[in-house]
Enzyme design. Sequence first.
Site, PDB file in Angstrom:
ATOM      1  N   ILE A  65       0.838  -1.241  -0.026  1.00 13.37           N
ATOM      2  CA  ILE A  65       0.121   0.010   0.043  1.00 13.37           C
ATOM      3  C   ILE A  65       1.094   0.999   0.005  1.00 13.37           C
ATOM      4  O   ILE A  65       0.235   2.275  -0.135  1.00 13.37           O
ATOM      5  CB  ILE A  65      -1.035   0.109   1.195  1.00 13.37           C
ATOM      6  CG1 ILE A  65      -0.328   0.109   2.712  1.00 13.37           C
ATOM      7  CG2 ILE A  65      -1.913  -1.290   1.106  1.00 13.37           C
ATOM      8  CD1 ILE A  65      -1.233   0.190   3.717  1.00 13.37           C
ATOM      9  N   ALA A 121      -0.847  -2.269   8.757  1.00 14.70           N
ATOM     10  CA  ALA A 121      -0.456  -1.429   9.658  1.00 14.70           C
ATOM     11  C   ALA A 121       0.881  -1.742   9.999  1.00 14.70           C
ATOM     12  O   ALA A 121       1.161  -2.917  10.143  1.00 14.70           O
ATOM     13  CB  ALA A 121      -1.428  -1.227  10.992  1.00 14.70           C
ATOM     14  N   TYR A 125       4.459   6.049  16.536  1.00 14.56           N
ATOM     15  CA  TYR A 125       3.421   5.267  16.079  1.00 14.56           C
ATOM     16  C   TYR A 125       2.228   5.909  16.094  1.00 14.56           C
ATOM     17  O   TYR A 125       1.243   5.973  14.996  1.00 14.56           O
ATOM     18  CB  TYR A 125       3.274   3.763  16.972  1.00 14.56           C
ATOM     19  CG  TYR A 125       1.984   3.142  16.612  1.00 14.56           C
ATOM     20  CD1 TYR A 125       1.671   2.275  15.455  1.00 14.56           C
ATOM     21  CD2 TYR A 125       1.063   3.031  17.749  1.00 14.56           C
ATOM     22  CE1 TYR A 125       0.574   1.883  15.239  1.00 14.56           C
ATOM     23  CE2 TYR A 125      -0.042   2.216  17.363  1.00 14.56           C
ATOM     24  CZ  TYR A 125      -0.240   1.778  16.547  1.00 14.56           C
ATOM     25  OH  TYR A 125      -1.402   0.762  15.940  1.00 14.56           O
ATOM     26  N   LYS A 172      -0.350   7.043  12.679  1.00 17.61           N
ATOM     27  CA  LYS A 172      -1.560   6.638  12.725  1.00 17.61           C
ATOM     28  C   LYS A 172      -2.446   7.898  12.433  1.00 17.61           C
ATOM     29  O   LYS A 172      -3.557   7.911  11.619  1.00 17.61           O
ATOM     30  CB  LYS A 172      -2.138   5.761  13.625  1.00 17.61           C
ATOM     31  CG  LYS A 172      -1.480   4.266  13.576  1.00 17.61           C
ATOM     32  CD  LYS A 172      -1.880   3.484  12.548  1.00 17.61           C
ATOM     33  CE  LYS A 172      -3.403   3.112  12.733  1.00 17.61           C
ATOM     34  NZ  LYS A 172      -3.714   2.143  11.467  1.00 17.61           N
ATOM     35  N   TRP A 216      -5.971  -2.428  22.157  1.00 17.76           N
ATOM     36  CA  TRP A 216      -5.862  -3.530  23.095  1.00 17.76           C
ATOM     37  C   TRP A 216      -6.267  -4.702  22.429  1.00 17.76           C
ATOM     38  O   TRP A 216      -7.207  -5.719  22.908  1.00 17.76           O
ATOM     39  CB  TRP A 216      -6.444  -3.503  24.369  1.00 17.76           C
ATOM     40  CG  TRP A 216      -5.760  -2.328  25.247  1.00 17.76           C
ATOM     41  CD1 TRP A 216      -5.005  -1.285  24.674  1.00 17.76           C
ATOM     42  CD2 TRP A 216      -5.828  -2.238  26.766  1.00 17.76           C
ATOM     43  NE1 TRP A 216      -4.872  -0.570  25.853  1.00 17.76           N
ATOM     44  CE2 TRP A 216      -5.141  -1.043  27.094  1.00 17.76           C
ATOM     45  CE3 TRP A 216      -6.197  -3.377  27.743  1.00 17.76           C
ATOM     46  CZ2 TRP A 216      -5.132  -0.592  28.531  1.00 17.76           C
ATOM     47  CZ3 TRP A 216      -5.910  -2.924  29.144  1.00 17.76           C
ATOM     48  CH2 TRP A 216      -5.242  -1.668  29.612  1.00 17.76           C
TER      49      TRP A 216
END
Length: 290
Positions: free
Chosen positions: A36, A59, A124, A128, A149
């Site tokens: 991607i 991800a 991170y 995102k 989580w």
Amino acid sequence: MKILVTGKDGQLAQELQKRIPAGIELIALDRNDLDITSADQVIQAMTHYKPAAIINAAAYTAVDKAESEKAQAYAVNATGPENLAKACREMGIRLIHISTDFVFDGQSSTPYQPQDVVRPLGVYGESKAAGEAAVQSILPQAVILRTAWVYSAHGANFTNTMLRLMNERDELGVVADQIGTPTSTQTLAETIFMVVSNPEISGIYHCTDAGTASWYDFAVAIYEEAKDLGLLVDEVNVKIRPIGTADYPTPAARPAYSVLDKSSLVMDLNFELQHWRQVLRRVLQEKAGS
């Protein structure tokens, strides 16, 4: 309906592949099939498969490594979603993008609302958040689904790590001052397919199981349920003790509080979320039976 899923080998994509509803053809692609981070590859894949929707479950999730691999994290978590959003806009394809509680700083004392301002603590979360912003800017009708989580019966996650350590050690220290909600990929997959079947749904939503816990609470529950289901060696008797974040330093800071408000999701999809402990029991029952 033809649905394309990125991140084929991740725990969420694997769960989606296990729970395909009637009437949906699911095509799961790994990085070898579709990178991607390459705009050309994204266009080629969309042209070839002609999906009605894309679920972006790909991800970069190595939270601590991201601190030293910023370019890689941004490529997958920011540039990747941007490429997907552009292709979806161009070709009239729906996009469901999976995001994270790490976009927040954890300073709240009440559950985070989807519209709350993002303030990530590390690379991170920053990457995102950048991916979210790109998707919103390019394709406002996309669905951004934040979760937290995440665990499943299989793959690398907190639950499976705890089960392994509980069979190896007689004492574990687990962080007790970070609060959130354990979330099964079962819940996520079922919710995502509900979103797929509701084309009028758009914007940012939060999805976790119900209730709250610390990592310590989660670990104790895993131990109790696993013991009851025979997932631990018979003679295992593990002492689990609560520790502070300061006792377990990591390269990346974690949000101290990352409970997400799911009320808009529940209202718009008209369903109920189960308490995380109930869902954990179901996941471990699946693991015990596998």
